[in-house]
Design an enzyme around this catalytic site. Structure first.
Site, PDB file in Angstrom:
ATOM      1  N   GLY A 190      -5.834   0.832   6.232  1.00 46.98           N
ATOM      2  CA  GLY A 190      -5.105  -0.382   5.867  1.00 46.98           C
ATOM      3  C   GLY A 190      -5.830  -1.642   6.303  1.00 46.98           C
ATOM      4  O   GLY A 190      -5.834  -2.649   5.587  1.00 46.98           O
ATOM      5  N   ASP A 191      -6.462  -1.594   7.472  1.00 48.78           N
ATOM      6  CA  ASP A 191      -7.241  -2.740   7.948  1.00 48.78           C
ATOM      7  C   ASP A 191      -8.412  -3.003   7.009  1.00 48.78           C
ATOM      8  O   ASP A 191      -8.750  -4.166   6.726  1.00 48.78           O
ATOM      9  CB  ASP A 191      -7.764  -2.472   9.358  1.00 48.78           C
ATOM     10  CG  ASP A 191      -6.668  -2.025  10.309  1.00 48.78           C
ATOM     11  OD1 ASP A 191      -5.521  -2.468  10.140  1.00 48.78           O
ATOM     12  OD2 ASP A 191      -6.966  -1.224  11.216  1.00 48.78           O
ATOM     13  N   SER A 229       0.838  -1.196   0.000  1.00 46.67           N
ATOM     14  CA  SER A 229       0.000   0.000   0.000  1.00 46.67           C
ATOM     15  C   SER A 229       0.876   1.250   0.000  1.00 46.67           C
ATOM     16  O   SER A 229       1.912   1.309   0.667  1.00 46.67           O
ATOM     17  CB  SER A 229      -0.956  -0.004   1.197  1.00 46.67           C
ATOM     18  OG  SER A 229      -0.246  -0.090   2.414  1.00 46.67           O
ATOM     19  N   MET A 230       0.416   2.255  -0.759  1.00 49.22           N
ATOM     20  CA  MET A 230       1.203   3.473  -0.962  1.00 49.22           C
ATOM     21  C   MET A 230       0.386   4.733  -0.677  1.00 49.22           C
ATOM     22  O   MET A 230       0.636   5.783  -1.245  1.00 49.22           O
ATOM     23  CB  MET A 230       1.728   3.501  -2.399  1.00 49.22           C
ATOM     24  CG  MET A 230       2.556   2.306  -2.801  1.00 49.22           C
ATOM     25  SD  MET A 230       3.146   2.393  -4.519  1.00 49.22           S
ATOM     26  CE  MET A 230       1.593   2.231  -5.419  1.00 49.22           C
ATOM     27  N   GLY A 231      -0.609   4.630   0.193  1.00 47.21           N
ATOM     28  CA  GLY A 231      -1.411   5.800   0.535  1.00 47.21           C
ATOM     29  C   GLY A 231      -2.226   6.286  -0.646  1.00 47.21           C
ATOM     30  O   GLY A 231      -2.868   5.512  -1.358  1.00 47.21           O
ATOM     31  N   ALA A 232      -2.184   7.601  -0.868  1.00 50.33           N
ATOM     32  CA  ALA A 232      -2.971   8.203  -1.945  1.00 50.33           C
ATOM     33  C   ALA A 232      -2.526   7.726  -3.323  1.00 50.33           C
ATOM     34  O   ALA A 232      -3.274   7.859  -4.302  1.00 50.33           O
ATOM     35  CB  ALA A 232      -2.884   9.725  -1.864  1.00 50.33           C
ATOM     36  N   GLY A 273      -2.193   4.704  -4.116  1.00 51.67           N
ATOM     37  CA  GLY A 273      -2.813   3.415  -4.378  1.00 51.67           C
ATOM     38  C   GLY A 273      -2.058   2.252  -3.788  1.00 51.67           C
ATOM     39  O   GLY A 273      -1.336   2.384  -2.788  1.00 51.67           O
TER      40      GLY A 273
END
Length: 322
Positions: free
Chosen positions: A253-254, A222-225, A227
């Site tokens: 993230g959960d 995961s890379m935040g905004a 994607g």
């Protein structure tokens, strides 16, 4: 299908709303709320909201379990937590909605007393008889060695159960050696265990491939905004979310872990899994507490997620046929 989540270090999330929060000065809060939290508890909540059968287990302080008990009853989650002496920790979340920022202050949690981990393992063995998926999520409390993570994964392998792992630091490094079915580290967590050298899509893609090569069937970075990367060893996808208003980043993230498992349980394609998981995460960003949107709204969000195939050699993106 039955799914179990394991949370060794749950928390009561005390969310304080402070617009334009500033350090080293007096801030005026406009509201506060308390929610049953902890990564595994959050995953269970999202899955239950989606309509799946979920059991939550782990270690829960006997002095203040009531907020969790009410939460589980409301969500329809089966409670198999082991009660231990003491109070479950409080995690303070300072939410600045004006600037779309969240500040977390997390306390260490309760060390398990003698016999508590053995009692928990007995519960997990019982659940393994009829639960097909297990999710081990969150930090380990004081006194629990990192070896507990790979040992638990290996234990569940003997029951031929699928395991999702969402931990960080040494626990993640140790857990990867036992080859869980699914992992979802973010780029910072990968950097901590030296599986990611640089920021960017190519580096995240190569890290996901490395996780596949270590025996992880589905690796999500995961890379935040920006994607997330979804890689199953043969297909490498980049899921890019549409812009949304962020109320809180807690639980996003959960929610992605929950959405991934929901998609896998439904037999969706990897593209559809990536879209659904991202939609779960977007829903979490727009709410305080682990609460999911209705299915129709989730499907509408998922349809707005752009999924592309990644070639890690040249970082070329090719649109996926919908």
């Amino acid at each position: 299908m039955n799914i179990a989540t394991i949370t060794l270090n749950p928390a009561i999330d005390q969310t304080v709303f402070v617009d334009h929060f500033q350090l080293n000065t007096v801030n005026r809060a406009r509201a506060m709320q308390r929610d049953a939290g902890g990564k595994g508890v959050n995953v269970a909540s999202f899955l239950a909201d989606y309509g799946l059968n979920v059991t939550a287990t782990g270690l829960l302080g006997a002095e203040n379990p009531h907020i969790f008990e009410r939460h589980f009853a409301t969500k329809g989650i089966t409670d198999r937590f082991i009660r231990v002496p003491g109070a479950t920790r409080i995690g303070i979340k300072i939410v600045d909605e004006a600037n779309q920022q969240t500040t977390d202050i997390n306390l260490p949690g309760l060390p398990p007393p003698p016999g508590a981990l053995d009692a928990l393992l007995n519960v997990i063995d019982e659940l393994a008889a009829d639960h097909e998926w297990f999710v081990l999520a969150g930090k380990l409390p004081p006194g629990v060695p990192v070896e507990f993570v790979p040992d638990l994964i290996k234990r569940l392998h003997t029951f031929n159960r699928a395991i999702a792992l969402d931990v960080s630091g040494p626990a993640l490094a140790a857990g990867l050696t036992a080859q869980p079915s699914l992992v979802k580290p973010n780029i910072d967590e990968l950097r901590q265990i030296t599986l990611l050298d640089h920021d960017g899509l190519e580096s995240a893609s190569l890290a996901a491939r490395r996780l596949n090569q270590m025996g992880i069937r589905l690796a999500i970075v995961s890379m935040g905004a920006r994607g997330a990367i979804f890689s199953n060893g043969t297909t490498l996808l980049h899921a890019l979310p549409p812009p949304v208003t962020v109320r809180s980043t807690v639980g996003a993230g959960d929610a992605m872990v929950a959405g991934t498992i929901a998609g896998l349980v439904e037999g969706l394609s990897l593209t559809e899994v990536a879209q659904l998981a991202t939609a779960f995460s977007l829903a979490a960003l727009g709410s305080i507490g682990a609460h999911l949107l209705p299915r129709a709204e989730l499907r509408a969000l998922a349809a707005r997620v752009m999924v592309t195939v990644v070639d890690p050699a040249v970082t070329t993106l090719t649109p996926v046929d919908q």
